[in-house]
Design an enzyme around this catalytic site. Structure first.
Site, PDB file in Angstrom:
ATOM      1  N   CYS A  31      -3.035  10.205  -6.605  1.00  0.00           N
ATOM      2  CA  CYS A  31      -4.223   9.943  -5.544  1.00  0.00           C
ATOM      3  C   CYS A  31      -5.214  10.466  -5.751  1.00  0.00           C
ATOM      4  CB  CYS A  31      -3.443   9.592  -3.729  1.00  0.00           C
ATOM      5  SG  CYS A  31      -5.008   9.369  -2.836  1.00  0.00           S
ATOM      6  N   LYS A  41       1.476  -1.288   0.293  1.00  0.00           N
ATOM      7  CA  LYS A  41       0.093   0.026  -0.365  1.00  0.00           C
ATOM      8  C   LYS A  41       0.608   1.234  -0.227  1.00  0.00           C
ATOM      9  CE  LYS A  41      -3.300   3.249   0.796  1.00  0.00           C
ATOM     10  NZ  LYS A  41      -4.297   2.776  -0.306  1.00  0.00           N
TER      11      LYS A  41
HETATM   12  O1  RRO Z   1      -5.551   5.875  -0.416  1.00  0.00           O
HETATM   13  C1  RRO Z   1      -6.882   5.985  -1.625  1.00  0.00           C
HETATM   14  O2  RRO Z   1      -7.423   6.565  -1.579  1.00  0.00           O
HETATM   15  C2  RRO Z   1      -6.286   6.006  -3.159  1.00  0.00           C
HETATM   16  C3  RRO Z   1      -4.918   5.548  -3.538  1.00  0.00           C
HETATM   17 BR1  RRO Z   1      -3.584   6.238  -2.300  1.00  0.00          BR
HETATM   18  C4  RRO Z   1      -4.458   6.286  -4.082  1.00  0.00           C
HETATM   19  O3  RRO Z   1      -3.183   6.621  -5.276  1.00  0.00           O
HETATM   20  N1  RRO Z   1      -5.705   5.585  -5.784  1.00  0.00           N
HETATM   21  C5  RRO Z   1      -7.006   4.920  -5.018  1.00  0.00           C
HETATM   22  O4  RRO Z   1      -7.246   4.939  -5.699  1.00  0.00           O
HETATM   23  N2  RRO Z   1      -7.184   5.719  -3.341  1.00  0.00           N
END
Ligand code: RRO
Length: 311
Positions: A127, A43
């Site tokens: 993100c 993650k």
């Molecule tokens: O954690 C998120 O809300 C998230 C991330 Br970091 C990302 O790069 N892509 C996404 O769809 N959710």
């Protein structure tokens, strides 16, 4: 049959997980280690642990998923320490980083340098779910600035996670920036940002943060992902591998992405829906397609998409 190489990193299987679903805790990372996945990707990490956005923040839909997780993670030190725990699986461990600032990214990248059990870094520039924070890779000047600073201090294989682009000029502008740097790979695409999925019967949004707006994954995004993989395959220096992510849930989906030029494919929404057994499932389906077509390795068909002959 499914082996591949990204930079000088060998993967026994070109199929592995996307950063995001089911890769936050050591237990989840170990489950990926035990699965048929060709690599283990974490993650996205920030400098300090984060709780993320309020729930419900991820919902599966018939066509895919919508999420506004808000970058919940255990902090970069956790994913650095996990490297030693995961070494016994003998597959590349890749850490995704998504600092809240350039300074945070530089600090995390510096700390990852000495850990030999980290095969590569995937720097997330896309993100879509941080209120008040734009997606870095939609700001071309900022992207160039970030990459210049990163490569001034980085010696590990490093790639970037890109958002989807929709304009042909944007592909060219971004590729021109990326080609200036010793990138090992680009992963495209992140979720399509700020979609809205609603429950018409309850007359409400499916997820709670950001008034229901969130990143789309799954079937919704496969065609956009294929286009991004294809464009970057055509526009980037051949030394930069393209890693495909977006709407892959079958061997056919993986085949299509590789035909467009992908050297590896990542599984996000489908991993969330079906668990780590998806890697064996997709691998078996892709192998069957390759056998039926007489291909011995993914290099036999990678990038060889035919387009209609000019009139
Ligand atoms: O954690 C998120 O809300 C998230 C991330 Br970091 C990302 O790069 N892509 C996404 O769809 N959710």
């Amino acid at each position: 049959m499914l082996q591949t190489k990204i930079a000088n990193i060998k993967l026994a299987n070109c199929i592995y997980n996307a950063s995001g679903p089911a890769c936050s805790s050591l237990e989840e990372l170990q489950a990926l280690g035990q699965s048929a996945a060709g690599a283990i990707l974490s993650k996205s990490a920030t400098l300090a642990p984060r709780a993320g956005n309020p729930a419900p923040r991820y919902v599966d839909t018939p066509w895919g998923s919508i999420n506004s997780m808000g970058l919940p993670n255990k902090g970069h030190a956790y994913y650095l320490a996990a490297a030693k725990e995961l070494a016994s699986f003998q597959k590349p461990y890749i850490v995704s980083l998504s600092g809240m600032s350039l300074a945070d990214n530089l600090k995390m990248i510096a700390e990852m340098q000495e850990e030999e059990n980290i095969a590569a870094i995937e720097l997330n520039l896309s993100c879509p779910n941080l209120p008040g924070k734009p997606q870095t890779a939609y700001d071309f000047e900022q992207t160039e600035k970030v990459l210049a600073a990163v490569f001034a201090q980085n010696n590990k294989p490093l790639g970037v996670k890109l958002p989807p682009y929709f304009d042909l000029l944007h592909f060219e502008q971004m590729a021109q920036i990326l080609n200036q740097f010793p990138l090992s790979f680009v992963s495209c695409i992140n979720s399509i940002g700020n979609g809205l999925v609603i429950d018409w019967e309850k007359e409400e949004t499916l997820i709670r943060p950001k008034d229901g707006f969130g990143g789309l994954g799954g079937d919704y995004i496969k065609a956009t992902a294929l286009a991004n993989v294809r464009q970057f395959y055509l526009l980037l220096r051949p030394e930069i591998s393209v890693v495909a992510v977006g709407g892959i849930k079958s061997g056919q989906d993986a085949f299509e992405h590789i035909l467009c030029g992908a050297k590896a494919v990542q599984i996000g929404t489908h991993l969330m829906k079906t668990g780590p057994s998806c890697f064996a499932q997709i691998s078996a389906e892709l192998t069957a397609i390759m056998q039926a077509k007489g291909y011995q390795s993914i290099e036999d068909f990678r990038g060889k998409l035919k387009t209609a002959a000019p009139i």
